[in-house]
Design an enzyme around this catalytic site. Sequence first.
Site, PDB file in Angstrom:
ATOM      1  N   HIS A 159       4.765   1.545  -1.487  1.00  0.00           N
ATOM      2  CA  HIS A 159       6.026   0.782  -1.572  1.00  0.00           C
ATOM      3  C   HIS A 159       7.251   1.688  -1.680  1.00  0.00           C
ATOM      4  O   HIS A 159       8.379   1.210  -1.530  1.00  0.00           O
ATOM      5  CB  HIS A 159       5.989  -0.182  -2.760  1.00  0.00           C
ATOM      6  N   ASP A 195      -4.209  -1.997   1.999  1.00  0.00           N
ATOM      7  CA  ASP A 195      -3.880  -2.613   0.704  1.00  0.00           C
ATOM      8  C   ASP A 195      -3.465  -4.069   0.949  1.00  0.00           C
ATOM      9  O   ASP A 195      -2.930  -4.399   2.017  1.00  0.00           O
ATOM     10  CB  ASP A 195      -2.725  -1.826   0.067  1.00  0.00           C
ATOM     11  N   HIS A 197      -0.963  -5.598  -0.152  1.00  0.00           N
ATOM     12  CA  HIS A 197       0.497  -5.735  -0.004  1.00  0.00           C
ATOM     13  C   HIS A 197       1.018  -4.954   1.202  1.00  0.00           C
ATOM     14  O   HIS A 197       0.469  -3.915   1.562  1.00  0.00           O
ATOM     15  CB  HIS A 197       1.200  -5.231  -1.269  1.00  0.00           C
ATOM     16  N   ASP A 284      -7.046  -4.409  -3.563  1.00  0.00           N
ATOM     17  CA  ASP A 284      -6.535  -5.656  -4.137  1.00  0.00           C
ATOM     18  C   ASP A 284      -6.722  -6.830  -3.176  1.00  0.00           C
ATOM     19  O   ASP A 284      -6.299  -7.955  -3.470  1.00  0.00           O
ATOM     20  CB  ASP A 284      -5.069  -5.527  -4.598  1.00  0.00           C
TER      21      ASP A 284
HETATM   22  C1  OKP Z   1       1.414  -2.516  -5.654  1.00  0.00           C
HETATM   23  B1  OKP Z   1       0.344  -2.145  -4.634  1.00  0.00           B
HETATM   24  C2  OKP Z   1       2.746  -9.630 -10.052  1.00  0.00           C
HETATM   25  C3  OKP Z   1       3.769  -8.526 -10.005  1.00  0.00           C
HETATM   26  C4  OKP Z   1       3.772  -7.897  -8.664  1.00  0.00           C
HETATM   27  C5  OKP Z   1       4.407  -5.981  -7.434  1.00  0.00           C
HETATM   28  C6  OKP Z   1       3.053  -5.718  -6.870  1.00  0.00           C
HETATM   29  C7  OKP Z   1       2.893  -4.277  -6.567  1.00  0.00           C
HETATM   30  C8  OKP Z   1       1.612  -3.984  -5.857  1.00  0.00           C
HETATM   31  N1  OKP Z   1       3.147 -10.634 -10.959  1.00  0.00           N
HETATM   32  N2  OKP Z   1       4.395  -6.610  -8.697  1.00  0.00           N
HETATM   33  O1  OKP Z   1       0.628  -2.525  -3.310  1.00  0.00           O
HETATM   34  O2  OKP Z   1      -0.977  -2.638  -4.977  1.00  0.00           O
HETATM   35 ZN    ZN Z   2      -1.265  -3.762  -3.315  1.00  0.00          ZN
HETATM   36 MG    MG Z   3      -1.227  -3.335   3.617  1.00  0.00          MG
END
Ligand code: OKP
Ligand code: ZN
Ligand code: MG
Length: 343
Positions: A159, A195, A197, A284
């Site tokens: 990120h 990932d 996200h 995740d």
């Molecule tokens: C980081 B990585 C949930 C809070 C979310 C941002 C997520 C960051 C993910 N209530 N905060 O990509 O695993």
């Molecule tokens: Zn993530």
């Molecule tokens: Mg991704």
Amino acid sequence: MKTVYSPLHHRRTATSELDGGVLIAPHERPSRAETILQRVRDQALGEIVAPVNFDLAPILRVHTLEYVSFLEHCWEEWAAAGKPGEAIPQFWPARGMRQRAPKDIDGRLGYYALGADTSITEGTWEAARASVDVALTAQELVAGGERAAFALCRPPGHHAAADLFGGYCFFNNAAIAAQAFLDQGAKRVAILDVDFHHGNGTQSIFYHRNDVLTISIHGDPDLVFPHFLGFEDEIGEGDGAGYNLNIVYPPGTPFSEWQQGLETACERVADFRPDALVVPLGVDTFEGDPISFFRLKSENYLAMGERLGRLGLPTLFTMEGGYDVDAIGVNVANVLKGFDLTL
Ligand code: OKP
Ligand code: ZN
Ligand code: MG
């Protein structure tokens, strides 16, 4: 394959994450890295090696000097200002405002942050530096002829943009490593982010370039973090047009669907004919993850690793997310094991 690990990740021990209007114990916690390390060891996946210390030069190929200086001094400035808690941003240069870093630490925090989920604490700088060392040491193993290496990075990185922290990330480990491959003579590098996200930082860093192909498979940003980037119409700009690919899935997505995105991604990677592949590896996507909404099962990570291995490319894995701490070790080790089956 070898794993690179540094105990300095323990320097990142935030106690607060703003979530749901309260401060909770952060999801991104030290036990994550320890659980993965333990599983890699138990499964005898390969030697575990310590990182070499790198200077700031490879970081400055990706991040701005003003941002790096901010991260280095944030905690001391915050503590010197007499603030009682951890450094959490509260104010942003929002629409219509000046995009300029002010002197005041609250202003600087907001200028360099993409969210309020990530507190800066004593030791964050040292841990984030060590995480880059882990990535760059693993990158050197691959550049030196190893078919693959696993950088057990913590804190994660995907990120973090050129001058932004947040989403638990400070330095973009994968982007720094990709740039290192290029600086050592690679012509093209592909980054395939698995990932849950969107890898917004990685996308932004390379958005205008065609020497790095960026692909991310992730939860629909219309529904989940990072909320403001990661949509499928983002294909790159200028020289980079056609060199960014976002593959988006809805809540409840099982591996049978997700795997089709992986297939599309792998075919695009193969067409690009990169000299190296970097895989920001988050688990995740697991069905038990507390902050995500895909439904992958532990056995699916074997198939994921196997598909990545069948690309036949020199491959660097950098650790990203995964917050079901009980399952994270098994899932990560399965990806590495699946990959190694193809060797
Ligand atoms: C980081 B990585 C949930 C809070 C979310 C941002 C997520 C960051 C993910 N209530 N905060 O990509 O695993
Ligand atoms: Zn993530
Ligand atoms: Mg991704």
